[in-house]
Structures are given as structure tokens and as C-alpha cells.
Scaffold this active site. Sequence first.
Site, PDB file in Angstrom:
ATOM      1  N   THR A 199     -17.309  -5.469  14.435  1.00  0.00           N
ATOM      2  CA  THR A 199     -16.223  -4.483  14.407  1.00  0.00           C
ATOM      3  C   THR A 199     -15.291  -4.827  13.245  1.00  0.00           C
ATOM      4  OG1 THR A 199     -16.381  -4.260  16.791  1.00  0.00           O
ATOM      5  CG2 THR A 199     -14.336  -3.487  15.762  1.00  0.00           C
ATOM      6  N   GLU A 213     -21.089  -1.367  17.148  1.00  0.00           N
ATOM      7  CA  GLU A 213     -21.753  -1.569  18.439  1.00  0.00           C
ATOM      8  C   GLU A 213     -20.798  -1.201  19.584  1.00  0.00           C
ATOM      9  OE1 GLU A 213     -24.888  -2.093  19.258  1.00  0.00           O
ATOM     10  OE2 GLU A 213     -24.010  -1.730  21.212  1.00  0.00           O
ATOM     11  N   PHE A 214     -21.350  -0.521  20.596  1.00  0.00           N
ATOM     12  CA  PHE A 214     -20.511  -0.066  21.709  1.00  0.00           C
ATOM     13  C   PHE A 214     -20.885  -0.709  23.042  1.00  0.00           C
ATOM     14  CE2 PHE A 214     -20.506   3.241  18.470  1.00  0.00           C
ATOM     15  CZ  PHE A 214     -19.146   3.452  18.294  1.00  0.00           C
ATOM     16  N   LEU A 215     -21.719  -1.764  23.011  1.00  0.00           N
ATOM     17  CA  LEU A 215     -22.141  -2.369  24.292  1.00  0.00           C
ATOM     18  C   LEU A 215     -20.966  -3.016  25.012  1.00  0.00           C
ATOM     19  CD1 LEU A 215     -22.242  -5.713  23.989  1.00  0.00           C
ATOM     20  CD2 LEU A 215     -24.315  -5.208  22.747  1.00  0.00           C
ATOM     21  N   LYS A 243     -15.329   3.218  15.766  1.00  0.00           N
ATOM     22  CA  LYS A 243     -15.362   2.060  16.671  1.00  0.00           C
ATOM     23  C   LYS A 243     -13.959   1.729  17.198  1.00  0.00           C
ATOM     24  CE  LYS A 243     -16.446  -1.520  18.875  1.00  0.00           C
ATOM     25  NZ  LYS A 243     -17.143  -1.455  20.134  1.00  0.00           N
ATOM     26  N   PHE A 259     -13.303   4.468  33.474  1.00  0.00           N
ATOM     27  CA  PHE A 259     -12.209   3.734  32.815  1.00  0.00           C
ATOM     28  C   PHE A 259     -10.824   4.220  33.229  1.00  0.00           C
ATOM     29  CE2 PHE A 259     -13.605   0.452  29.898  1.00  0.00           C
ATOM     30  CZ  PHE A 259     -14.970   0.566  30.102  1.00  0.00           C
ATOM     31  N   GLY A 308      -5.350  -2.201  37.386  1.00  0.00           N
ATOM     32  CA  GLY A 308      -5.648  -3.588  37.740  1.00  0.00           C
ATOM     33  C   GLY A 308      -4.645  -4.532  37.123  1.00  0.00           C
ATOM     34  N   GLY A 350      -8.767  -7.397  29.422  1.00  0.00           N
ATOM     35  CA  GLY A 350      -8.949  -8.599  28.592  1.00  0.00           C
ATOM     36  C   GLY A 350     -10.220  -8.446  27.796  1.00  0.00           C
ATOM     37  N   CYS A 353     -12.677  -7.737  22.934  1.00  0.00           N
ATOM     38  CA  CYS A 353     -12.623  -6.523  22.104  1.00  0.00           C
ATOM     39  C   CYS A 353     -11.331  -5.720  22.217  1.00  0.00           C
ATOM     40  CB  CYS A 353     -13.817  -5.648  22.425  1.00  0.00           C
ATOM     41  SG  CYS A 353     -15.356  -6.440  21.949  1.00  0.00           S
TER      42      CYS A 353
HETATM   43  N1  LIG Z   1     -18.692  -9.027  22.557  1.00  0.00           N
HETATM   44  C1  LIG Z   1     -18.812  -7.716  22.668  1.00  0.00           C
HETATM   45  O1  LIG Z   1     -18.961  -7.169  23.763  1.00  0.00           O
HETATM   46  C2  LIG Z   1     -18.803  -6.840  21.445  1.00  0.00           C
HETATM   47  C3  LIG Z   1     -19.205  -5.499  21.544  1.00  0.00           C
HETATM   48  C4  LIG Z   1     -19.179  -4.691  20.390  1.00  0.00           C
HETATM   49  C5  LIG Z   1     -18.767  -5.218  19.186  1.00  0.00           C
HETATM   50  N2  LIG Z   1     -18.381  -6.525  19.112  1.00  0.00           N
HETATM   51  C6  LIG Z   1     -18.026  -7.059  17.792  1.00  0.00           C
HETATM   52  O2  LIG Z   1     -19.175  -7.761  17.280  1.00  0.00           O
HETATM   53  C7  LIG Z   1     -18.776  -8.902  16.524  1.00  0.00           C
HETATM   54  C8  LIG Z   1     -19.395 -10.158  17.113  1.00  0.00           C
HETATM   55  O3  LIG Z   1     -18.873 -10.353  18.412  1.00  0.00           O
HETATM   56  P1  LIG Z   1     -19.509 -11.393  19.441  1.00  0.00           P
HETATM   57  O4  LIG Z   1     -18.776 -11.243  20.719  1.00  0.00           O
HETATM   58  O5  LIG Z   1     -20.981 -11.253  19.417  1.00  0.00           O
HETATM   59  O6  LIG Z   1     -19.100 -12.772  18.722  1.00  0.00           O
HETATM   60  P2  LIG Z   1     -19.544 -14.256  19.105  1.00  0.00           P
HETATM   61  O7  LIG Z   1     -18.393 -15.115  18.771  1.00  0.00           O
HETATM   62  O8  LIG Z   1     -20.140 -14.277  20.467  1.00  0.00           O
HETATM   63  O9  LIG Z   1     -20.740 -14.566  18.075  1.00  0.00           O
HETATM   64  C9  LIG Z   1     -20.578 -14.670  16.691  1.00  0.00           C
HETATM   65  C10 LIG Z   1     -21.650 -15.633  16.166  1.00  0.00           C
HETATM   66  O10 LIG Z   1     -21.629 -15.624  14.747  1.00  0.00           O
HETATM   67  C11 LIG Z   1     -21.952 -16.936  14.296  1.00  0.00           C
HETATM   68  N3  LIG Z   1     -21.580 -17.082  12.877  1.00  0.00           N
HETATM   69  C12 LIG Z   1     -20.342 -17.195  12.331  1.00  0.00           C
HETATM   70  N4  LIG Z   1     -20.436 -17.304  10.987  1.00  0.00           N
HETATM   71  C13 LIG Z   1     -21.752 -17.255  10.680  1.00  0.00           C
HETATM   72  C14 LIG Z   1     -22.481 -17.302   9.461  1.00  0.00           C
HETATM   73  N5  LIG Z   1     -21.876 -17.426   8.266  1.00  0.00           N
HETATM   74  N6  LIG Z   1     -23.826 -17.235   9.518  1.00  0.00           N
HETATM   75  C15 LIG Z   1     -24.466 -17.139  10.709  1.00  0.00           C
HETATM   76  N7  LIG Z   1     -23.828 -17.077  11.876  1.00  0.00           N
HETATM   77  C16 LIG Z   1     -22.483 -17.118  11.878  1.00  0.00           C
HETATM   78  C17 LIG Z   1     -21.218 -17.838  15.253  1.00  0.00           C
HETATM   79  O11 LIG Z   1     -21.734 -19.146  15.252  1.00  0.00           O
HETATM   80  C18 LIG Z   1     -21.438 -17.091  16.588  1.00  0.00           C
HETATM   81  O12 LIG Z   1     -22.597 -17.564  17.239  1.00  0.00           O
HETATM   82  C19 LIG Z   1     -17.239  -8.873  16.537  1.00  0.00           C
HETATM   83  O13 LIG Z   1     -16.795  -8.181  15.394  1.00  0.00           O
HETATM   84  C20 LIG Z   1     -16.915  -8.077  17.786  1.00  0.00           C
HETATM   85  O14 LIG Z   1     -15.669  -7.451  17.694  1.00  0.00           O
HETATM   86  C21 LIG Z   1     -18.402  -7.349  20.198  1.00  0.00           C
HETATM   87  O1  LIG Z   2     -11.121   1.113  34.327  1.00  0.00           O
HETATM   88  C1  LIG Z   2     -11.085   0.003  33.784  1.00  0.00           C
HETATM   89  C2  LIG Z   2     -12.116  -0.488  32.952  1.00  0.00           C
HETATM   90  C3  LIG Z   2     -11.983  -1.744  32.374  1.00  0.00           C
HETATM   91  N1  LIG Z   2     -10.892  -2.511  32.622  1.00  0.00           N
HETATM   92  C4  LIG Z   2     -10.753  -3.833  31.971  1.00  0.00           C
HETATM   93  O2  LIG Z   2     -10.971  -3.663  30.581  1.00  0.00           O
HETATM   94  C5  LIG Z   2     -11.531  -4.846  30.012  1.00  0.00           C
HETATM   95  C6  LIG Z   2     -12.744  -4.505  29.178  1.00  0.00           C
HETATM   96  O3  LIG Z   2     -13.799  -4.061  30.013  1.00  0.00           O
HETATM   97  P1  LIG Z   2     -15.135  -3.386  29.444  1.00  0.00           P
HETATM   98  O4  LIG Z   2     -14.781  -2.313  28.497  1.00  0.00           O
HETATM   99  O5  LIG Z   2     -15.980  -3.023  30.586  1.00  0.00           O
HETATM  100  O6  LIG Z   2     -15.835  -4.624  28.705  1.00  0.00           O
HETATM  101  P2  LIG Z   2     -16.032  -5.049  27.173  1.00  0.00           P
HETATM  102  O7  LIG Z   2     -17.254  -5.874  27.137  1.00  0.00           O
HETATM  103  O8  LIG Z   2     -14.770  -5.620  26.632  1.00  0.00           O
HETATM  104  O9  LIG Z   2     -16.388  -3.680  26.392  1.00  0.00           O
HETATM  105  C7  LIG Z   2     -15.444  -2.975  25.575  1.00  0.00           C
HETATM  106  O10 LIG Z   2     -15.374  -3.568  24.296  1.00  0.00           O
HETATM  107  C8  LIG Z   2     -16.642  -3.631  23.599  1.00  0.00           C
HETATM  108  C9  LIG Z   2     -16.406  -4.403  22.317  1.00  0.00           C
HETATM  109  O11 LIG Z   2     -15.882  -3.622  21.300  1.00  0.00           O
HETATM  110  C10 LIG Z   2     -17.137  -2.215  23.360  1.00  0.00           C
HETATM  111  O12 LIG Z   2     -18.369  -2.264  22.642  1.00  0.00           O
HETATM  112  C11 LIG Z   2     -17.304  -1.505  24.697  1.00  0.00           C
HETATM  113  O13 LIG Z   2     -17.720  -0.164  24.477  1.00  0.00           O
HETATM  114  C12 LIG Z   2     -15.951  -1.544  25.428  1.00  0.00           C
HETATM  115  O14 LIG Z   2     -16.081  -0.949  26.727  1.00  0.00           O
HETATM  116  C13 LIG Z   2     -11.852  -5.754  31.215  1.00  0.00           C
HETATM  117  O15 LIG Z   2     -10.838  -6.746  31.337  1.00  0.00           O
HETATM  118  C14 LIG Z   2     -11.807  -4.830  32.419  1.00  0.00           C
HETATM  119  O16 LIG Z   2     -11.407  -5.488  33.608  1.00  0.00           O
HETATM  120  C15 LIG Z   2      -9.878  -2.046  33.452  1.00  0.00           C
HETATM  121  O17 LIG Z   2      -8.876  -2.732  33.680  1.00  0.00           O
HETATM  122  N2  LIG Z   2     -10.008  -0.800  34.016  1.00  0.00           N
END
Ligand SMILES: NC(=O)c1ccc[n+]([C@@H]2O[C@H](COP(=O)([O-])OP(=O)(O)OC[C@H]3O[C@@H](n4cnc5c(N)ncnc54)[C@H](O)[C@@H]3O)[C@@H](O)[C@H]2O)c1
Ligand SMILES: O=c1ccn([C@@H]2O[C@H](COP(=O)(O)OP(=O)(O)O[C@H]3O[C@H](CO)[C@@H](O)[C@H](O)[C@H]3O)[C@@H](O)[C@H]2O)c(=O)[nH]1
Length: 440
Positions: A121, A154-156, A210, A255, A259, A263, A266
Site C-alpha cells: 500500500t 491488495e484488499f485481503l 486502496k 463493517f 466495538g 486496529g 492497515c
Molecule cells: N497485512 C495485510 O492484511 C495487508 C493487506 C493489504 C495490503 N497490505 C500492505 O502490504 C504491504 C505488506 O504488508 P504485510 O502485512 O505483508 O507486511 P509484513 O511486515 O508482514 O511483511 C513484509 C516483509 O517484507 C520483508 N522485506 C523488507 N524489506 C525487504 C527487502 N528489501 N527485500 C525482501 N524482503 C523485504 C520483511 O522481512 C517482511 O517479511 C504493506 O504496504 C501493507 O500496508 C497489507
Molecule cells: O465492523 C467492523 C469491522 C472491523 N472492525 C475492526 O477493524 C479492524 C480491521 O479489521 P479487518 O478490516 O477485518 O482486517 P484487516 O486485515 O485490517 O483488513 C483491512 O485492511 C487490509 C489492509 O489494507 C485491507 O486489505 C482489507 O480490505 C481491510 O478490511 C479490526 O480491529 C476489527 O476489529 C470493527 O471494529 N468493526
Amino acid sequence: MRIAVVGTGYVGLVSGTCLAETGVTVTCVDVNSTKIDLLNDGGMPIYEPGLAELVIRNREDGRLFFTTSLREGLKDADAVFIAVGTPPDEDGSADLHYVLDVAREVGEIINDYIVVVTKSTVPVGTNYKVKATIKAALEKRGADIPFDVASNPEFLKEGDAVNDFISPDRVVIGVESDRAKHVMERLYHAFILNNTPILFMDILSAEMTKYAANSMLATRISFMNDIANLCEIVGADVEAVKKGIGSDTRIGKKFLNAGCGYGGSCFPKDVKALIRTGDDHGHSLELLKAVERVNENQKSVLFRKITSRFGKELKGRRFAMWGLAFKPGTDDMREAPSLVLIEKLLEAGAVVRAFDPVAVEECKRRIGNRIEYADNMYDALEGADALIVVTEWAEFKIPKFTFIEKALKHKIIFDGRNIYNPEQMQEFGYEYYGIGRKTK
Ligand SMILES: NC(=O)c1ccc[n+]([C@@H]2O[C@H](COP(=O)([O-])OP(=O)(O)OC[C@H]3O[C@@H](n4cnc5c(N)ncnc54)[C@H](O)[C@@H]3O)[C@@H](O)[C@H]2O)c1
Ligand SMILES: O=c1ccn([C@@H]2O[C@H](COP(=O)(O)OP(=O)(O)O[C@H]3O[C@H](CO)[C@@H](O)[C@H](O)[C@H]3O)[C@@H](O)[C@H]2O)c(=O)[nH]1
């Protein structure tokens, strides 16, 4: 098709594994050799339901590889995904140094056309910084190798990550050349066959999509928390209100859960980063500033309820805490509301005994033995003055109430996720405190 995914965290590991599942050959690269060794030994660095089985199957089928060498990952790759962290800097902006480090390394290594896809992101305009960084590295080598950049946010959601990736509502892709578009279409071929909407757009719009999505979701949560707090004052029930407004298809049911605050890795950081982008461009995002303020305040809502019940001095009080992770289905504790509550309870002199189905090790890594850890949910209750529910894990929703009654000193529950029915709790003789719930 062959790709490299750089960064083997929540996003990189899930994306890489799921793309391997669709038939793409994927090499996941990470600088953290402990992680890579663990994955190569058949272990998992994170808890994510369903992921371990997919990793094992695709590794065994020879479509998924793990290495610390970016050079190895880039060999014959059609595309490289950047999926490293973008944590908040001190001023709230996204720290891009991990992303740009990877871009520089890519420029130092490539010998053939490649699409460099940013999955992390990143703020609007970052892909152009990625492009400039790669160009500079190529120029330094005196190399003239064609490449394209693409944005594929990514939206997971953690806890549902595999399903979210494999069956997304949409895939957003920002490109600026037909060549890159063609590579991305080949890569997402299985999704296209499956009728997943693949939304091609310009790069700046993809990057903004995003942040707008996360900010909209965070806004819904803060809105509901604000309404919940007002419900308590006026005697309404936020769960009834949620049903009432969620039935309007223009609003929708998802959503809207009030609560103890949002947290995770993201929402907090992405809301901050978008606010910062606005400020940098002289456009103050007033609504998002309020969303953030409401959420900060909401993380203390349980503590306020606890002190208004037990008084500000909590020395000698014991509290059972169910849930540490920022949400169910994950061991992630980044920005978890539990951490704020724990700090406040400890500061006020209370003892906390916590249970979480998967996040205990992560909590120990963060705060060590400043709290007690229970072996199971009932063990956490022993001798406690009250139970506090912070994360809505499924097993907490249908507990054995007789066990709770036997173990607790007082039948008092602070429910930070509204998982119980206040009327029934009262009928069973509990003192029940939910968020925005109506109690007699
Ligand atoms: N966690 C989520 O649910 C989620 C969902 C959507 C988007 N995102 C975005 O995706 C990105 C990654 O998030 P995450 O939660 O997977 O992070 P994370 O901290 O779990 O993983 C990042 C990884 O990158 C590695 N890394 C750092 N520098 C590197 C380099 N130079 N070469 C190779 N590896 C390297 C780290 O060692 C780590 O394992 C962020 O921008 C986040 O905002 C996260
Ligand atoms: O009705 C709701 C839904 C969620 N939450 C809170 O919101 C936070 C985030 O929850 P959730 O969105 O389910 O998890 P994330 O893994 O943080 O996913 C969000 O952040 C990701 C990283 O960008 C995006 O990819 C996802 O689409 C987006 O939902 C958590 O603390 C939940 O407890 C609430 O309080 N009320």
C-alpha cells in the site's frame, strides 16, 4: 508464467501462494533468512487459516519457491511484485524506504523486460518514484533495459486472506502501457476466466483506490462507534440500529460493528497516511481526522467502563481478558486495542490474565510477562473480578457459562465486541457492559 514476490509477509506470502495455486511459478524473496529457512523447512511464519496447506501443496508441486536472493527470484521472471512493509513514519506518512530499496535492487539486477508491480500500500505517486529509482539504477549500470511499473493494491483481510485473494470482489490494476496490461492479464488469467472483475485504470487512481477503500471502511467503523456511544446516553441499542440501517441496500450490512476500536496493520496507518497526503497537498481531510480521533477515543472505552464500575484505583483487582489479536483469525497484534487496554489496566495497578487462541506468543514477544497468560479461556477467569472480551473469537461467543460463573469472583462482563445478548445476560444474573447496548 514466472514471477518473483519480494516480501514474504502477510501479503507477499498469501499473494505468492495463491498465484502459484493458479498455475504461475512463483519465487518468494525475503531478506529475513529465518523466515525463508522456516518456509523451506515446511514451517509457517504467520497464522493464517488455510494458508499452510496451500504452501505445502504448491511447494511440493514445484510451483512455489522461497529464497533470500532477489537475483534468483528475478531469473526469467515476467513480473516482480513488491510486497514489503510501508510502516508509518513519525509524521504519519508511509515510510517508502523498503519499497524503494527493492526498486533499486531490481534496477541493479534485471537484464530483460519486466513489469514491476507494487502490491504494498503506497501513497499516490509512489509508482513514479519506483520507476525513477529503477531508471537511476539502470543508468548507473549504463544499461538500457525496458521495464514497466504497475500498481496492483491488495484488499485481503487477515484471518480471511486466502479466500479474499482467491475470490476477490475485484482486482484493481493501474498500468500505463499495453505491454504491462497484457502481462497482468496473463497473470490474472484464472481470475478472468472466473469472471472476477479486473479493473484496469491509470496508476494514480489505482494507488488512491486502496487508501480510499480502507478510509471508507474505517469511517464506517468510527461512525458506528460514535453512534454507539450516543446510543448509550439516549437509551437506544446500537445492534438494533445497525440492523435498521444495514437493511438499507445503499448502506449495506458489512463493517458496521461497533466495538473497542479498529486496529491492525492497515486501517490506522493508511488513514494516517491519507491524511498526510491531503495535508501535503494543502487539502485537509477533516472527515478522516475525525475518524482517527474517534478511534483513539474508542480504544479506551472499555477502560472507562471498568473504572466507572470499580473506581480509578484498580490495585488488587484481577481481570480476565479474552482476546489479544487485533481481530479473530490472526496472531497479528499490530495496533491491537488489547495493547492499549492492558497498558491502562497495568498503570492503574490491576493484574491481567489473558487468553488468545493464537496470539499469546506474539503478545509475549511484545510485552513479555507484564501480564499473566492462561492455558485456556476458562483458566484466564480464575479469581478475576470481571471478564473483558476484546477480540470476538468464535469460541468466546458460545462459552460454558457455568464455568464462567464458577471461576469469576463477580458475574461481571465487559464485552468490547458485543458478542452477547445484554437482556439474556441480565436474566442470567450478570452485570453486563457492552458497547452502545441497551440494558434495563
Ligand atoms: N497485512 C495485510 O492484511 C495487508 C493487506 C493489504 C495490503 N497490505 C500492505 O502490504 C504491504 C505488506 O504488508 P504485510 O502485512 O505483508 O507486511 P509484513 O511486515 O508482514 O511483511 C513484509 C516483509 O517484507 C520483508 N522485506 C523488507 N524489506 C525487504 C527487502 N528489501 N527485500 C525482501 N524482503 C523485504 C520483511 O522481512 C517482511 O517479511 C504493506 O504496504 C501493507 O500496508 C497489507
Ligand atoms: O465492523 C467492523 C469491522 C472491523 N472492525 C475492526 O477493524 C479492524 C480491521 O479489521 P479487518 O478490516 O477485518 O482486517 P484487516 O486485515 O485490517 O483488513 C483491512 O485492511 C487490509 C489492509 O489494507 C485491507 O486489505 C482489507 O480490505 C481491510 O478490511 C479490526 O480491529 C476489527 O476489529 C470493527 O471494529 N468493526
